[in-house]
Write a protein that holds these residues in place. Sequence first.
Motif, short mmCIF file in Angstrom:
data_model
loop_
_atom_site.label_atom_id
_atom_site.label_comp_id
_atom_site.label_asym_id
_atom_site.label_seq_id
_atom_site.Cartn_x
_atom_site.Cartn_y
_atom_site.Cartn_z
N LEU A 197 0.80 -1.22 0.00
CA LEU A 197 0.00 0.00 0.00
C LEU A 197 0.84 1.28 0.00
O LEU A 197 0.55 2.21 -0.75
CB LEU A 197 -0.94 0.01 1.21
CG LEU A 197 -2.00 -1.11 1.21
CD1 LEU A 197 -2.66 -1.21 2.57
CD2 LEU A 197 -3.02 -0.88 0.12
N VAL A 198 1.87 1.31 0.83
CA VAL A 198 2.66 2.54 0.97
C VAL A 198 3.90 2.51 0.08
O VAL A 198 4.16 3.46 -0.66
CB VAL A 198 3.06 2.76 2.44
CG1 VAL A 198 3.92 4.00 2.59
CG2 VAL A 198 1.83 2.88 3.33
N GLY A 199 4.65 1.41 0.14
CA GLY A 199 5.87 1.32 -0.66
C GLY A 199 5.60 1.31 -2.15
O GLY A 199 6.25 2.03 -2.91
N CYS A 200 4.64 0.52 -2.57
CA CYS A 200 4.33 0.41 -4.00
C CYS A 200 3.26 1.43 -4.44
O CYS A 200 3.39 2.07 -5.46
CB CYS A 200 3.85 -0.99 -4.34
SG CYS A 200 5.05 -2.28 -4.00
N GLY A 201 2.19 1.52 -3.65
CA GLY A 201 1.05 2.35 -4.05
C GLY A 201 1.13 3.79 -3.61
O GLY A 201 0.31 4.60 -4.03
N LYS A 202 2.08 4.12 -2.74
CA LYS A 202 2.21 5.50 -2.24
C LYS A 202 0.90 5.99 -1.63
O LYS A 202 0.52 7.16 -1.77
CB LYS A 202 2.68 6.47 -3.34
CG LYS A 202 3.90 6.01 -4.09
CD LYS A 202 5.12 5.91 -3.21
CE LYS A 202 6.35 5.55 -4.05
NZ LYS A 202 7.24 4.64 -3.40
N ALA A 203 0.19 5.08 -0.94
CA ALA A 203 -1.10 5.40 -0.34
C ALA A 203 -0.98 6.47 0.72
O ALA A 203 0.00 6.51 1.48
CB ALA A 203 -1.71 4.14 0.27
N MET A 204 -1.99 7.34 0.77
CA MET A 204 -2.05 8.40 1.77
C MET A 204 -3.43 8.40 2.43
O MET A 204 -4.44 8.09 1.79
CB MET A 204 -1.79 9.76 1.12
CG MET A 204 -0.37 9.88 0.58
SD MET A 204 -0.03 11.49 -0.15
CE MET A 204 -0.94 11.36 -1.69
N THR A 205 -3.44 8.75 3.70
CA THR A 205 -4.68 8.80 4.48
C THR A 205 -5.77 9.52 3.71
O THR A 205 -5.54 10.57 3.11
CB THR A 205 -4.43 9.52 5.82
OG1 THR A 205 -3.43 8.79 6.54
CG2 THR A 205 -5.69 9.61 6.66
N GLY A 206 -6.97 8.91 3.74
CA GLY A 206 -8.14 9.51 3.10
C GLY A 206 -8.36 9.07 1.67
O GLY A 206 -9.42 9.30 1.10
N GLU A 207 -7.36 8.43 1.06
CA GLU A 207 -7.53 7.98 -0.32
C GLU A 207 -8.46 6.77 -0.38
O GLU A 207 -8.64 6.05 0.59
CB GLU A 207 -6.18 7.63 -0.95
CG GLU A 207 -5.34 8.84 -1.24
CD GLU A 207 -4.08 8.49 -2.01
OE1 GLU A 207 -3.87 9.13 -3.05
OE2 GLU A 207 -3.34 7.59 -1.58
N ARG A 208 -9.01 6.57 -1.56
CA ARG A 208 -9.92 5.45 -1.80
C ARG A 208 -9.13 4.30 -2.43
O ARG A 208 -8.37 4.52 -3.38
CB ARG A 208 -11.05 5.85 -2.74
CG ARG A 208 -11.95 6.92 -2.15
CD ARG A 208 -12.80 7.53 -3.21
NE ARG A 208 -11.89 8.27 -4.10
CZ ARG A 208 -12.21 8.72 -5.29
NH1 ARG A 208 -13.39 8.53 -5.78
NH2 ARG A 208 -11.33 9.38 -6.02
N ILE A 209 -9.36 3.11 -1.91
CA ILE A 209 -8.73 1.92 -2.49
C ILE A 209 -9.83 0.91 -2.79
O ILE A 209 -10.73 0.69 -1.98
CB ILE A 209 -7.65 1.31 -1.59
CG1 ILE A 209 -7.00 0.10 -2.27
CG2 ILE A 209 -8.19 0.95 -0.22
CD1 ILE A 209 -5.78 -0.42 -1.58
N LEU A 210 -9.75 0.32 -3.95
CA LEU A 210 -10.68 -0.73 -4.37
C LEU A 210 -9.93 -2.05 -4.31
O LEU A 210 -8.90 -2.21 -4.97
CB LEU A 210 -11.18 -0.47 -5.80
CG LEU A 210 -12.10 -1.51 -6.40
CD1 LEU A 210 -13.44 -1.51 -5.67
CD2 LEU A 210 -12.29 -1.25 -7.89
N ILE A 211 -10.44 -2.96 -3.53
CA ILE A 211 -9.82 -4.29 -3.41
C ILE A 211 -10.75 -5.28 -4.09
O ILE A 211 -11.87 -5.50 -3.66
CB ILE A 211 -9.58 -4.66 -1.94
CG1 ILE A 211 -8.60 -3.66 -1.32
CG2 ILE A 211 -9.05 -6.09 -1.84
CD1 ILE A 211 -8.35 -3.83 0.14
N VAL A 212 -10.26 -5.84 -5.18
CA VAL A 212 -11.04 -6.79 -5.97
C VAL A 212 -10.56 -8.20 -5.63
O VAL A 212 -9.37 -8.48 -5.65
CB VAL A 212 -10.86 -6.53 -7.48
CG1 VAL A 212 -11.69 -7.50 -8.30
CG2 VAL A 212 -11.23 -5.09 -7.82
#
Length: 89
Positions: free
Chosen positions: A15-30
């Motif tokens: 999520l963080v290392g690859c996706g650069k995810a940040m608090t509040g963002e939307r993620i779709l898990i299929v």
Amino acid sequence: MTDPAALRTGALNLLVGCGKAMTGERILIVHEPAREEYYGTVIVEGVVEAAGALGLRVQQVEIAFEPEATEVQPDLHVQMAAADLSDRL
């Protein structure tokens, strides 16, 4: 048996290392239905838990596993386009 610490570490890296995810963002898990038993549900649960801990807005979509899929279903494509991380993972 899955090591919970290793699963959390891997999920956070995804999520963080690859996706650069940040608090509040939307993620779709299929994922495919658990009854199909192709992948372990513990992996999906681990990613969902890690995403929630990061403050991501998690949406899950269950689709049938298709080993040789050649295209994304139109309704799934719309949901992917609305997610913040779909182009980074």
